[in-house]
Design a protein around this motif. Structure first.
Motif, mmCIF file in Angstrom:
data_model
loop_
_atom_site.group_PDB
_atom_site.id
_atom_site.type_symbol
_atom_site.label_atom_id
_atom_site.label_comp_id
_atom_site.label_asym_id
_atom_site.label_seq_id
_atom_site.Cartn_x
_atom_site.Cartn_y
_atom_site.Cartn_z
ATOM 1 N N LEU A 80 61.722 53.020 24.684
ATOM 2 C CA LEU A 80 62.081 52.931 22.953
ATOM 3 C C LEU A 80 63.563 52.705 22.607
ATOM 4 O O LEU A 80 64.094 51.905 22.034
ATOM 5 C CB LEU A 80 61.409 54.028 22.543
ATOM 6 C CG LEU A 80 61.430 53.984 20.786
ATOM 7 C CD1 LEU A 80 60.794 52.864 20.214
ATOM 8 C CD2 LEU A 80 60.811 55.475 20.164
ATOM 9 N N PHE A 81 64.258 53.680 23.183
ATOM 10 C CA PHE A 81 65.819 53.781 22.879
ATOM 11 C C PHE A 81 66.544 52.558 23.372
ATOM 12 O O PHE A 81 67.396 52.117 22.614
ATOM 13 C CB PHE A 81 66.466 55.204 23.338
ATOM 14 C CG PHE A 81 66.140 56.304 22.786
ATOM 15 C CD1 PHE A 81 65.305 56.237 21.523
ATOM 16 C CD2 PHE A 81 66.566 57.561 23.151
ATOM 17 C CE1 PHE A 81 65.112 57.327 20.623
ATOM 18 C CE2 PHE A 81 66.096 58.893 22.514
ATOM 19 C CZ PHE A 81 65.810 58.697 21.171
ATOM 20 N N LYS A 82 66.097 52.232 24.602
ATOM 21 C CA LYS A 82 66.900 51.089 25.005
ATOM 22 C C LYS A 82 66.627 49.776 24.458
ATOM 23 O O LYS A 82 67.192 49.037 24.302
ATOM 24 C CB LYS A 82 66.600 50.953 26.802
ATOM 25 C CG LYS A 82 67.014 51.951 27.604
ATOM 26 C CD LYS A 82 66.783 51.888 28.807
ATOM 27 C CE LYS A 82 67.345 52.874 29.909
ATOM 28 N NZ LYS A 82 66.947 52.689 31.344
ATOM 29 N N SER A 83 65.189 49.938 24.103
ATOM 30 C CA SER A 83 64.912 48.633 22.998
ATOM 31 C C SER A 83 65.751 48.421 21.972
ATOM 32 O O SER A 83 66.042 47.539 21.445
ATOM 33 C CB SER A 83 63.327 48.896 22.947
ATOM 34 O OG SER A 83 63.189 47.697 21.796
ATOM 35 N N ILE A 84 65.881 49.786 21.124
ATOM 36 C CA ILE A 84 66.555 49.842 19.969
ATOM 37 C C ILE A 84 67.979 49.205 20.380
ATOM 38 O O ILE A 84 68.365 48.506 19.436
ATOM 39 C CB ILE A 84 66.503 51.088 19.331
ATOM 40 C CG1 ILE A 84 64.941 51.480 18.953
ATOM 41 C CG2 ILE A 84 67.459 51.281 18.218
ATOM 42 C CD1 ILE A 84 64.498 50.752 17.950
ATOM 43 N N GLU A 85 68.610 49.895 21.378
ATOM 44 C CA GLU A 85 70.085 49.378 21.620
ATOM 45 C C GLU A 85 70.216 48.018 21.728
ATOM 46 O O GLU A 85 71.230 47.542 21.299
ATOM 47 C CB GLU A 85 70.247 50.302 22.892
ATOM 48 C CG GLU A 85 71.967 50.075 23.223
ATOM 49 C CD GLU A 85 72.364 50.757 24.620
ATOM 50 O OE1 GLU A 85 73.523 50.807 24.541
ATOM 51 O OE2 GLU A 85 71.462 51.243 25.115
#
Length: 164
Positions: free
Chosen positions: A27-32
């Motif tokens: 999820l965090f990598k996608s937001i980044e």
């Protein structure tokens, strides 16, 4: 007036959450990735901390993405004049083994005299802001059985915390 009505409807007509297990690191990598242009344009570094790295949270994917996009967008804005431009996306388990997600920035912080207003619909300090992002984010967190809070000191940045 039409713009106001659209924004008001977005705040009041929220769908029911559809829960599924979400790997927080992904999820965090996608937001980044989604925010990479804005982050790169302003030379903002992003640090991702997930402990344990396999942490999975049961959430509505669209809702949590919207919350994180709003929080990261606000952090980017807060970093515009900061000398050390950094956003930390952090996730861990609290003392009750429930997921805790944080968006931390090294920006200008939120002035003490407006801290009690930041979640009020349509309150904004930005010329291009609508005042909807934080209010909507708090509602989306509540719909998922969580809460959105923050701590901030002027010149020291802000920490927005989603407790699930």
């Amino acid at each position: 007036m039409i713009d106001f009505v659209k924004k008001f409807r977005n705040l009041t007509l929220l769908p029911k959450p559809v829960f599924s297990p979400i790997p927080v690191l992904e999820l965090f990598k996608s937001i980044e990735r989604l925010m990479s242009n804005q982050l790169n344009n302003q030379n903002i570094s992003v640090e991702i901390k997930v402990s344990p790295s396999s942490l999975v949270a049961v959430l509505d994917k669209g809702m949590i993405e919207q919350i994180l996009l709003n929080l990261v967008s606000n952090a980017i804005n807060a970093l515009s004049a900061a000398p050390n431009k950094k956003i930390i996306l952090s996730a861990s388990l609290d003392d009750n083994q429930r997921p805790l997600i944080q968006v931390i920035d090294t920006g200008c912080g939120i002035p003490a005299d407006i801290q009690d207003k930041v979640f009020i619909p349509f309150f904004t300090t930005r010329k291009d802001g609508s005042g909807v992002g934080l209010s909507l984010s708090r509602q989306l967190a509540r719909l998922q059985g969580g809460m959105l809070t923050f701590t901030s000191k002027e010149s020291e940045g802000a920490v927005f915390t989603i407790k699930l």
